[in-house]
Write an enzyme that holds these catalytic residues in place. Structure first.
Site, PDB file in Angstrom:
ATOM      1  CG  HIS A  28      -1.909   1.072   1.307  1.00 10.67           C
ATOM      2  ND1 HIS A  28      -3.049   0.978   2.078  1.00 10.67           N
ATOM      3  CD2 HIS A  28      -1.954   2.303   0.743  1.00 10.67           C
ATOM      4  CE1 HIS A  28      -3.741   2.099   1.975  1.00 10.67           C
ATOM      5  NE2 HIS A  28      -3.091   2.923   1.170  1.00 10.67           N
TER       6      HIS A  28
ATOM      7  CG  HIS B 145      -1.435   6.089  -2.636  1.00 10.51           C
ATOM      8  ND1 HIS B 145      -2.627   5.887  -3.287  1.00 10.51           N
ATOM      9  CD2 HIS B 145      -1.630   5.673  -1.358  1.00 10.51           C
ATOM     10  CE1 HIS B 145      -3.512   5.375  -2.442  1.00 10.51           C
ATOM     11  NE2 HIS B 145      -2.932   5.229  -1.260  1.00 10.51           N
TER      12      HIS B 145
ATOM     13  CD  GLU C  77      -7.340   6.700   4.738  1.00 10.17           C
ATOM     14  OE1 GLU C  77      -7.879   6.652   3.613  1.00 10.17           O
ATOM     15  OE2 GLU C  77      -6.244   7.278   4.942  1.00 10.17           O
TER      16      GLU C  77
ATOM     17  CG  HIS D 141      -7.666   3.413  -0.119  1.00  6.61           C
ATOM     18  ND1 HIS D 141      -7.011   2.829  -1.163  1.00  6.61           N
ATOM     19  CD2 HIS D 141      -6.748   4.205   0.513  1.00  6.61           C
ATOM     20  CE1 HIS D 141      -5.750   3.242  -1.168  1.00  6.61           C
ATOM     21  NE2 HIS D 141      -5.563   4.082  -0.170  1.00  6.61           N
TER      22      HIS D 141
ATOM     23  CG  ASP E 294      -1.531   5.689   2.722  1.00  3.89           C
ATOM     24  OD1 ASP E 294      -1.788   5.449   1.529  1.00  3.89           O
ATOM     25  OD2 ASP E 294      -2.376   6.137   3.522  1.00  3.89           O
ATOM     26  CG  ASP E 295       0.092   8.905   0.373  1.00  2.00           C
ATOM     27  OD1 ASP E 295       0.089   8.912  -0.860  1.00  2.00           O
ATOM     28  OD2 ASP E 295      -0.874   8.513   1.061  1.00  2.00           O
TER      29      ASP E 295
HETATM   30  N1  HPA Z   1      -6.533   7.424   1.305  1.00  2.00           N
HETATM   31  C1  HPA Z   1      -7.220   7.701   0.207  1.00  2.00           C
HETATM   32  N2  HPA Z   1      -6.650   8.143  -0.896  1.00  2.00           N
HETATM   33  C2  HPA Z   1      -5.343   8.307  -0.922  1.00  2.00           C
HETATM   34  C3  HPA Z   1      -4.571   8.029   0.179  1.00  2.00           C
HETATM   35  C4  HPA Z   1      -5.201   7.555   1.357  1.00  2.00           C
HETATM   36  O1  HPA Z   1      -4.593   7.277   2.412  1.00  2.00           O
HETATM   37  N3  HPA Z   1      -3.290   8.300  -0.160  1.00  2.00           N
HETATM   38  C5  HPA Z   1      -3.298   8.713  -1.441  1.00  2.00           C
HETATM   39  N4  HPA Z   1      -4.542   8.722  -1.907  1.00  2.00           N
HETATM   40 ZN    ZN Z   2      -3.704   4.807   0.584  1.00  4.11          ZN
END
Ligand code: HPA
Ligand code: ZN
Length: 349
Positions: free
Chosen positions: A20, A22, A203, A200, A281-282
């Site tokens: 996971h 991006h 969250e 997703h 994630d990012d």
């Molecule tokens: N959630 C939803 N969209 C996203 C995320 C996330 O954590 N990171 C990049 N796009």
């Molecule tokens: Zn994500």
């Protein structure tokens, strides 16, 4: 009070997969400035430090607003190549042996960048990254859920020439108000082409979105899934199906999904028998790559060596690798965890 935590060197050496991440979220401010200069593109910040100072988010949308704006400087194939290669190099340093990478084509095609420019740049880097850094990878195309079903169908159509090089499709962006059900028909079409499916869910959105991802989208993995713990019947379903959850601790902290990492549900997930994994994630936005995520939860939740090895094994079990490759990676995790000298502990002040 002092407590015992695994030595970070155990985490550093642990073979792992990242499921996971991006790609646009790995865009470090320094690289953003370099690419902007090359493309003569404007950035609304004076310096990399200035960019980092802006990374204070109180929810997912706060982050997404700045994340989409930063992606605007990515214009040509070389930009996407450089972005992907930089991630693979950095991930290999964390002993990531296999990465399943999200990209958001609509963020770019909406600005007039061709789908092929994005996909060709990334795919070229994935090939070179494997040769240079011994890291395998798969690519997952994410639909932006704040956009329409018709726009997702148009993106799937653009991806058609790449179906042999794209492992699957996912669903990201603003979760609340955009339930998985909105994309049931697009996901059915993707599945009919043999693509894997992830989304997703849970969250910021409720447990009902996780149910929808399972029952309406028929996903192979749930990204995040934190809110599943609100619903014991859902937990039982996820455990019974050994559904992988791609959990992102530092993201959860930065986006205020949890107030403190000590409240993070990861340990509870493992104790309930959920197939949880740890991911970044990012990483450019949330304060670290995958090992930093492992280290932060290991410390906050006092995870032991066996929890960490379970998380690493789960990352390969939940991947879209074939059975033989999974078995090879699982054996490597087990051999590593059993080796003398990987069992050190240190006392935290
Ligand atoms: N959630 C939803 N969209 C996203 C995320 C996330 O954590 N990171 C990049 N796009
Ligand atoms: Zn994500």
């Amino acid at each position: 009070m002092a407590f015992l935590a695994m030595d970070d060197s155990f985490i550093a050496g642990l073979p792992k997969a990242e499921l996971h991440m991006h790609l646009e979220g790995s865009f470090e401010p320094e690289q953003m400035f370099a690419v902007a200069r090359r493309n003569k593109a404007d950035i609304p910040f004076a310096s990399a430090e200035d960019v980092r100072r802006a990374y204070r988010f109180s929810n997912l949308q706060d982050f997404l607003d700045i994340y989409y704006r930063s992606a605007d400087v990515l214009r040509v194939e070389e930009d996407f190549y450089d972005l992907a290669l930089a991630y693979l190099k950095r991930a290999a340093d964390d002993n990531v042996r296999h990465a399943e990478i999200f990209f958001d084509p609509q963020t770019h095609t909406a600005r007039g960048v061709a789908f092929a420019t994005v996909a060709d740049g990334i795919l070229h880097a994935l090939k070179d990254g494997e040769a240079r850094f011994a890291i395998t990878s798969k690519l997952i195309l994410c639909f932006l859920r704040h956009l329409s079903e018709a726009e997702a169908f148009a993106t799937l159509k653009q991806a058609e020439p790449y179906f042999d090089r794209i492992a699957g499709v996912g669903l990201d962006s603003s979760e609340l108000g955009h339930p998985p059900s909105k994309f049931a028909r697009v996901f059915a079409a993707a599945r009919s082409h043999g693509l894997k499916l992830v989304a997703h869910a849970g969250e910021e959105g409720p447990a009902s979105y996780v149910w929808e991802a399972l029952d309406l989208l028929h996903v192979d993995r749930i990204d995040h899934g934190n809110r599943s713990l609100d619903d014991p019947r859902l937990v039982a379903r996820l455990v019974a199906g050994q559904m992988t959850l791609t959990v992102c601790p530092l993201s959860n902290l930065k986006l205020c999904v949890v107030k403190d990492l000590k409240d993070h549900p990861l340990k509870r997930m493992l104790d309930l028998g959920l197939r949880a994994t740890v991911n970044s994630d990012d990483p450019a936005y949330f304060g670290g790559h995958v090992n930093a995520n492992f280290a932060a939860v290991a410390q906050a939740l006092a995870l032991g060596k066996s929890d960490l090895a379970t998380l690493a094994k789960n990352s390969f079990l939940g991947s879209f690798l074939g059975d033989a490759e999974k078995a090879r990676h699982l054996a490597a995790v087990e051999a590593y965890a059993a080796a003398p000298g990987t069992n050190r502990i240190r006392r935290e002040p």
